[in-house]
Design a protein around this motif. Structure first.
Motif, PDB file in Angstrom:
ATOM      1  N   GLN A 636       0.811  -1.209   0.000  1.00 39.49           N
ATOM      2  CA  GLN A 636       0.000   0.000   0.000  1.00 39.49           C
ATOM      3  C   GLN A 636       0.849   1.265   0.000  1.00 39.49           C
ATOM      4  O   GLN A 636       1.947   1.279   0.544  1.00 39.49           O
ATOM      5  CB  GLN A 636      -0.891   0.000   1.244  1.00 39.49           C
ATOM      6  N   LYS A 639       0.086   6.782   3.879  1.00 35.39           N
ATOM      7  CA  LYS A 639      -0.775   7.948   4.033  1.00 35.39           C
ATOM      8  C   LYS A 639      -0.292   8.779   5.209  1.00 35.39           C
ATOM      9  O   LYS A 639       0.462   8.316   6.051  1.00 35.39           O
ATOM     10  CB  LYS A 639      -2.219   7.529   4.272  1.00 35.39           C
ATOM     11  N   ASP A 647      -0.410  14.094  -4.824  1.00 39.29           N
ATOM     12  CA  ASP A 647      -1.528  13.276  -5.294  1.00 39.29           C
ATOM     13  C   ASP A 647      -1.498  12.983  -6.785  1.00 39.29           C
ATOM     14  O   ASP A 647      -2.524  12.720  -7.404  1.00 39.29           O
ATOM     15  CB  ASP A 647      -2.847  13.962  -4.936  1.00 39.29           C
ATOM     16  N   ASP A 661      -5.345   4.606  -2.862  1.00 39.65           N
ATOM     17  CA  ASP A 661      -6.442   5.447  -3.336  1.00 39.65           C
ATOM     18  C   ASP A 661      -6.114   6.161  -4.638  1.00 39.65           C
ATOM     19  O   ASP A 661      -7.009   6.453  -5.439  1.00 39.65           O
ATOM     20  CB  ASP A 661      -6.801   6.481  -2.262  1.00 39.65           C
ATOM     21  N   LYS A 666      -6.975  -0.839  -5.956  1.00 37.24           N
ATOM     22  CA  LYS A 666      -7.254  -0.465  -4.580  1.00 37.24           C
ATOM     23  C   LYS A 666      -6.786  -1.567  -3.633  1.00 37.24           C
ATOM     24  O   LYS A 666      -6.604  -2.716  -4.025  1.00 37.24           O
ATOM     25  CB  LYS A 666      -8.753  -0.200  -4.370  1.00 37.24           C
TER      26      LYS A 666
END
Length: 750
Positions: A636, A639, A647, A661, A666
């Protein structure tokens, strides 16, 4: 000792307050306490002076008094009988407002209060000191306007108000100071025009008005009676225009002409300067001048000429043989340099011809100027090889952005004072000469964007203790990165990108102290005229002056490096840019990368890196550019904190096993990694429990109010209750009929 008249205790190490017992010296006339460590005056300056009626001269400069002197304890009776003529307290950290009580010292001839921390406005009562000859309030924090009452100081010969925060126009009344010889108002915020009355200051020898916001036109009328003027400085103002007749002959003979950023009309080189045969220093940079330099410049005997940042055209003319400083950079000068320029200008100390259209070769006669310490010929069209004849005290050699070819001459190794060497953006080739290893005083060595070959020399070692920038990018260097580079303790920028380097990254690069703590090792004020181009944040950036002093960058990109990223690189907490992209690196990103707290740009793209992206990246609060694309990362995307602002999905492109995201893929059925949470302090627990209890109490109260607000009405209002249940029955019937009808249609269709 009551009859003592002269007392000199200067240049000692007294570190107490100035005591009251000086009052016992009732006959003291001259008291000198300069350059000690006195930290205050007992009773204050006013009381100290009030009790010494015979005192003519008080010198307290160079102490650490740090007091406000505007206070007046007691009354001022008797001050009219004082004898004080000279008050000198500069460089003593005095604070607060300038004292109004100075008006009582009517015999004052000299007031020197410069280089303190005075603030507020200048008292207009100073204009009443009719005997005043010298007033120096420069280098403070004074604001407000210049009092027009100064025009009454008929004996004033010198007025220094520079380096303050004064605003408004220059009073026209200053033109009435017929005895004035020195006027310094530079480095303030003065605006409006220069008063025409200045033309009446017939005794004036220095007029310093630079670094303000003055505008308007300077014309002959401003100089009509200034026959004694020797120094003129109107540089760096808002929009000053110098407009005189072409045939104007000034009444003065200037030694220094400083008119930077002053626009000339007409724009050709001003003809009146031809009459200034005593001029030693002429600065007309950024003055909208155009056309060729006049040939009559060769008849003047100036030592320095700066006509940079104009539109000067034509070839370089013959100039004064006395010239030691010549700056014609950022113009349109063309043609080749005179082959005998070294003999023609053998007194040259600094020659700056950067950013012109000069072609041809570099004359070897420049080697004959034994005192030359700076030679700048960058960004021209120079061809051929670099002369191999250097043996002077050259400190700075800037030849970048030309078309020079051949090898670096061995004689450069005979320049013991060489500090900066820029040869980037040329066509130079060959291996770096061993003689270059003698230049251990180098602070900047920029050989980027050439065709140099061979290995990076191992003689880049701890003997280069001043080397702060080493650029070897875009050459053809081969071999491994020599570990000797790790001993360059002052290095802030190491750029060896776009070469053919192989092997692993030396782990000892993590020990370079300037990249670990840049502020501690920075050498401020060193690079006032330097210019370096570095790739940062994915684009080319030009760094000069202060930006360069605070820049730390490590770029090893676009080579053939293998192995893992050494964990020691994460020790470089002062590093701003790290680029390891376009190599063959493998393994994980070091887990301690979050320790690189100054990092603004990180590029690890186009390698063979794998594993998960460490959560520590989210702790890099200054990170503005990140590229991890084209690797083999899994898991992942982190964050939290700064990384949330990055982004752009292309940051992670080419990593098919990454999820998050920002990506099409996902992370299903897994909690995204979060930045570590900081446990609240224990003394906050009781407060948190109280807040939770209040929250749940409010929720329950709201539920109860809503529930009973609705059903309570139905309980006590019989008509409302019947209407509500009738509505509910009808709604249920309609829903039932709709469902049955739909089911029948589906069966028929089947």
């Amino acid at each position: 000792m009551t009859s003592l008249q002269h007392l000199d205790l200067s240049w000692n190490s007294f570190n107490s307050s100035i005591p009251l017992w000086f009052d016992k010296f009732t006959s003291i006339a001259h008291l000198n306490l300069e350059d000690n460590h006195f930290d205050s005056i007992e009773g204050g300056l006013f009381s100290f002076l009030k009790n010494k009626r015979d005192l003519k001269s008080l010198r307290l400069s160079g102490n650490q008094i740090g007091q406000e002197i505007s206070a007046t304890p007691g009354n001022s009776s008797g001050l009219i009988e004082n004898s004080l003529e000279s008050l000198e307290i500069h460089d003593s950290d005095l604070k607060g407002a300038l004292p109004n009580w100075l008006v009582h010292f009517t015999n004052l001839k000299t007031i020197l209060l410069s280089r303190n921390s005075f603030s507020g406005s200048i008292p207009s009562v100073i204009g009443s000191l009719s005997n005043l000859v010298a007033l120096d309030l420069s280098d403070n924090q004074l604001n407000g306007t210049i009092p027009s009452s100064f025009g009454r100081l008929s004996s004033l010969e010198s007025l220094y108000l520079s380096n303050n925060q004064l605003v408004g126009p220059i009073p026209e009344s200053l033109g009435e100071l017929r005895a004035l010889q020195l006027l310094s108002l530079d480095s303030n915020r003065l605006n409006s025009t220069i008063p025409n009355s200045f033309g009446k200051l017939s005794q004036l020898s220095e007029l310093l008005l630079s670094k303000n916001s003055l505008d308007g036109v300077i014309s002959e009328i401003h100089f009509s009676n200034l026959s004694r003027l020797k120094e003129l400085d109107v540089s760096d103002n808002n929009n000053l225009t110098f407009r005189v007749e072409h045939s104007w002959i000034p009444p003065f003979q200037l030694r220094s002409i400083q008119m930077r950023s002053c626009k000339f009309e007409p724009t050709t080189f001003p003809q009146w300067i031809r009459t200034q045969v005593e001029a030693e220093d002429i600065t007309l940079s950024d003055a909208s001048l155009s056309g060729p330099l006049p040939k009559w410049l060769a008849n003047l005997t100036f030592l320095g000429l700066d006509v940079s940042e104009n539109q000067i055209t034509g070839p370089l003319p013959s100039l004064s043989s006395n010239c030691s400083y010549l700056d014609l950079s950022h113009n349109l000068i063309s043609g080749s340099l005179p082959t005998n320029i070294g003999a023609m200008m053998n007194q040259l100390r600094s020659l700056d011809l950067d950013d012109n259209l000069i072609n041809g070769t570099i004359p070897s006669s420049l080697c004959d100027t034994k005192g030359l310490y700076e030679l700048r010929l960058a960004n021209n069209n120079l061809l051929g090889s670099i002369p191999d004849c250097w043996n002077s005290f050259l400190s700075s050699l800037i030849l970048s952005f030309n078309e020079l070819s051949g090898v670096i001459p061995r004689s450069i190794g005979s320049l013991p004072e060489l500090s900066t060497l820029h040869l980037n953006r040329n066509r130079l080739n060959g291996e770096l000469p061993l003689a270059l290893g003698n230049c251990t005083g180098l602070t900047i060595l920029d050989l980027g964007e050439n065709n140099f070959s061979g290995s990076i020399p191992t003689w880049f070692d701890k003997s280069f203790k001043y080397l702060m920038i080493l650029r070897l990018r875009e050459n053809r260097f081969i071999g491994s990165i020599p570990p000797q580079l790790c001993s360059l303790s002052a290095l802030q920028i190491l750029d060896i990108a776009v070469n053919n380097l192989t092997g692993t990254i030396p782990y000892c690069l993590g020990n370079m102290s300037s990249m670990t703590n840049l502020i501690e090792h920075a050498r401020f004020g060193l690079w006032s005229g330097e210019h370096v181009v570095e790739i940062m944040k994915g684009r080319s950036n030009e760094y000069t002056k202060d930006d360069l002093e605070l820049m730390a960058n490590l770029d090893l990109s676009s080579n053939f490096l293998i192995g893992s990223i050494p964990k020691e690189l994460s020790f470089l907490a002062g590093l701003h840019g790290l680029n390891l992209s376009h190599n063959h690196l493998s393994g994980d990103i070091p887990a301690g990368i979050g320790n690189m707290t100054s990092l603004e740009s990180l590029d690890l793209s186009n390698n063979r890196l794998s594993g998960t992206i460490p959560q520590g990246i989210s702790e890099l609060t200054f990170l503005a550019h990140l590229n991890l694309s084209q690797n083999n990362f899994t898991g992942q995307i982190p964050k939290g904190n700064q990384i949330q602002t990055l982004d752009d999905p292309s940051i992670y492109a080419g990593n098919p096993l990454l999820c998050g995201d920002l990506l099409i893929r996902k992370c299903l059925g897994a909690e995204p990694p979060q930045a570590p949470k900081v446990a609240p302090p224990e003394d906050m627990h009781d407060e948190d429990k109280l807040e939770k209890a209040l929250f749940y109490g409010v929720v329950m109260l709201g539920f109860a109010a809503g529930f009973w607000g609705f059903f309570g009405v139905l309980q006590f209002k019989k008509d409302w209750r019947r209407a509500y249940f009738r509505f509910a029955d009808q709604a249920t019937d309609k829903a039932y009929v709709a469902i049955v009808t739909k089911l029948k249609r589906q069966r028929r269709g089947a």
